[in-house]
Design an enzyme around this catalytic site. Structure first.
Site, short mmCIF file in Angstrom:
data_model
loop_
_atom_site.label_atom_id
_atom_site.label_comp_id
_atom_site.label_asym_id
_atom_site.label_seq_id
_atom_site.Cartn_x
_atom_site.Cartn_y
_atom_site.Cartn_z
N LYS A 180 -2.24 -14.83 3.45
CA LYS A 180 -3.32 -14.80 2.45
C LYS A 180 -2.69 -14.37 1.13
O LYS A 180 -2.43 -13.18 0.90
CB LYS A 180 -4.39 -13.80 2.90
CG LYS A 180 -5.80 -14.05 2.36
CD LYS A 180 -5.93 -14.04 0.87
CE LYS A 180 -5.94 -12.64 0.30
NZ LYS A 180 -5.97 -12.64 -1.19
N GLU A 255 3.92 -1.89 1.72
CA GLU A 255 4.79 -1.65 0.56
C GLU A 255 3.86 -1.52 -0.64
O GLU A 255 3.24 -2.48 -1.07
CB GLU A 255 5.77 -2.83 0.42
CG GLU A 255 6.98 -2.46 -0.40
CD GLU A 255 6.73 -2.66 -1.87
OE1 GLU A 255 6.16 -1.75 -2.51
OE2 GLU A 255 7.09 -3.74 -2.36
N CYS A 289 7.06 -3.76 -8.05
CA CYS A 289 6.90 -2.53 -7.24
C CYS A 289 8.08 -1.61 -7.47
O CYS A 289 7.93 -0.40 -7.54
CB CYS A 289 6.86 -2.84 -5.75
SG CYS A 289 6.18 -4.43 -5.33
N GLU A 386 1.52 4.87 -11.18
CA GLU A 386 2.16 3.56 -11.33
C GLU A 386 1.38 2.77 -12.38
O GLU A 386 0.19 2.51 -12.22
CB GLU A 386 2.16 2.81 -10.00
CG GLU A 386 2.96 1.53 -10.10
CD GLU A 386 3.02 0.76 -8.78
OE1 GLU A 386 1.98 0.65 -8.12
OE2 GLU A 386 4.11 0.26 -8.45
#
Ligand code: ADP
Length: 484
Positions: A180, A255, A289, A386
């Protein structure tokens, strides 16, 4: 509407080796982040499409795919690798239009996907069990078997690379995958299905259902027919995924990003370090990331490093992906707002330098000039959260102990870089840092498909890339035979 010129039909799902319209017959728009224009439509898969995909994957495991020998799986993945390489320019152009990545960076992603297929294609028939010495009269051995149906929910920032590290490793171990992709970036995932079909991957081994996270994504996560979920994305959604997986008691690989530091000591080779320090923050417009968003610098060289980084920032040019400048637009208006919000509230920090959006950049594009920020304290929001945009903070430290404490002082732990000519120090710091990867006198090692990757803390758990991923995408069975 600018024509996309595709070699596949993006309005279809790929299920059981067939191209099928989503059961609800609904579509989602594709936006070009460089212009803000709608440039196409993709299928809006929903729970019923996920049901069909999981059933097709299960059937593949019971049928041709489940019976495909390991070396033959390797040949198929190798053919897919060659097919990706033959389409690198197409894939790069499509990705640039879909997510706003400068062409060179999109091309690197396509080449990386080919490399993953090559690596895992070569690994398929080299995964072996063990024989274990045991009691008299016994022979004991282990078998490494696929989980079964693996679900893959991936983000929009590096679709091709994440398909490479997740889906191709799962296929190499003989799992049947349901992918997906993110609603903002489905095109190269659908292209991947087309390439798999053309390379002769048996029907149902790979199924791709584009759609929204809360619809197709949530349905895949909760599906009782899925045996393993691999997710890359935000911390908030990662928590939902782990909760849903717990209900079905299945393993997950998560992750979830990071706040990765580079530690620059006063004996560092600055000429070598400088390009890494900046590139690790602005590549893919910081939507990475493993972006290095915190630069920790020993106080004696802080001002010098800040000024040299600032010089580079002032030269950064931001513009349409297709113009292939240093930095493209952010993926969406929403992402632009989030990053802009951080810059609107610098706390104690101040902007040391910014890049420049080129004058001809289309008004509807989601452009943001990269920002280098100084004067931020280690526990400020800008140094803790982040941001997922082209923003780096530079923070001074006095000694090794303080550098390590600041590096470890967030809830994340994905990647770190250490810059020093003192070999003993780099190795000591590498041990003391809590992350899944540490780079000594480099950062990122050019992606490194061979290098196990993943986080600790809120960066997630499980490892992808390298051989380690193959262990993650398999289960170990111990067979103890008594023969007297
Ligand atoms: P971002 O905030 O950067 O877009 P997300 O974590 O929201 O990152 O998205 C990463 C992937 O997770 C995408 O494929 C998205 O569709 C999917 N996703 C989002 N919400 C859910 C959910 N509730 N369940 C499953 N998948 C989801």
């Amino acid at each position: 509407m600018t024509k996309l010129d595709l070699f596949f039909d993006p309005t279809k799902c790929f299920i059981g080796g067939r191209w099928v319209a989503p059961i609800g017959h609904e579509l989602l728009p594709v936006e070009n982040p460089s212009t803000g224009e709608t440039i196409g439509e993709i299928a809006r898969g929903q729970a019923a499409d996920i049901d069909a995909a999981v059933a097709a994957a299960r059937e593949a495991l019971a049928g041709a795919w489940g019976k495909t020998p390991a070396f033959e799986r390797g040949r198929i993945l190798t053919r897919m690798s060659q097919a990706v390489l033959a389409r690198v320019d197409d894939l790069a152009r499509i990705e640039a239009m879909d997510v706003g990545k400068p062409l060179k960076q999109a091309r690197a992603d396509a080449v990386a996907l080919a490399r993953y297929l090559e690596f895992y294609g070569g690994a398929c028939d080299k995964i072996m069990g063990e024989t274990i010495p045991y009691l008299d009269g016994y022979t004991v051995y282990t078998l490494r078997e696929p989980h079964g149906v693996t679900g893959h929910i991936i983000p929009w920032n590096y679709p091709m690379q994440i398909i490479g590290r997740s889906v191709t490793a799962a296929l190499a171990m003989g799992n049947a995958a349901v992918l997906k992709p993110a609603e903002e970036a489905c095109l190269t995932a659908i292209a991947f299905a087309k390439i798999a079909e053309e390379a002769g991957l048996p029907a149902g081994a790979l199924n791709v259902v584009p759609g929204l996270g809360e619809e197709a994504g949530a349905a895949l996560t909760a599906h009782p027919g899925v045996n393993h979920i691999s997710f890359t994305g935000s911390l908030a959604v990662g928590e939902l995924i782990q909760r849903a997986a717990a209900k079905n008691v299945i393993p997950v690989t998560l992750e979830l990003g990071g706040k990765s530091p580079q530690l620059v000591f006063e004996d560092a080779d600055l000429d070598r370090a400088l390009p890494f320090l900046v590139n690790a923050g602005i590549q893919n417009a910081g939507q990475t990331c493993s972006a290095s968003s915190r630069i920790l610098v020993q106080r004696s060289i802080h001002d010098q490093v800040l000024e040299r980084m600032a010089e580079r920032y002032r030269a950064l040019r931001v513009g349409p992906a297709i113009d292939d400048l240093d930095v493209g637009p952010l993926v969406s208006g929403r992402q632009q707002e989030i990053v802009g919000g951080f810059l609107g509230d610098l706390g104690g920090g101040e902007i040391a330098a910014r890049g420049e959006v080129v004058s001809g950049a289309p008004g509807g594009g989601h452009y943001l000039a990269p920002a280098l920020v100084s004067g931020v304290r280690p526990d400020d929001r800008l140094a803790q959260d982040e941001i997922f945009g082209p923003v780096q903070v530079v923070i001074p430290f006095d000694d090794e102990a303080e550098a390590v404490a600041i590096a470890n002082g967030t809830e994340f732990g994905l990647v770190a870089g250490v810059w020093s000519r003192d070999g003993g120090r780099t190795m000591r710091v590498a041990k003391a840092i809590r992350t899944g990867q540490v780079f000594l006198n480099n950062y990122g090692a050019g992606g490194g498909v061979e290098l196990p990757f993943g986080g600790v803390g809120k960066s997630g758990h499980g490892r992808e890339k390298g051989f380690e991923a193959l262990y993650g995408f398999s289960v170990l069975k111990t067979v103890a035979a008594w023969h007297g």
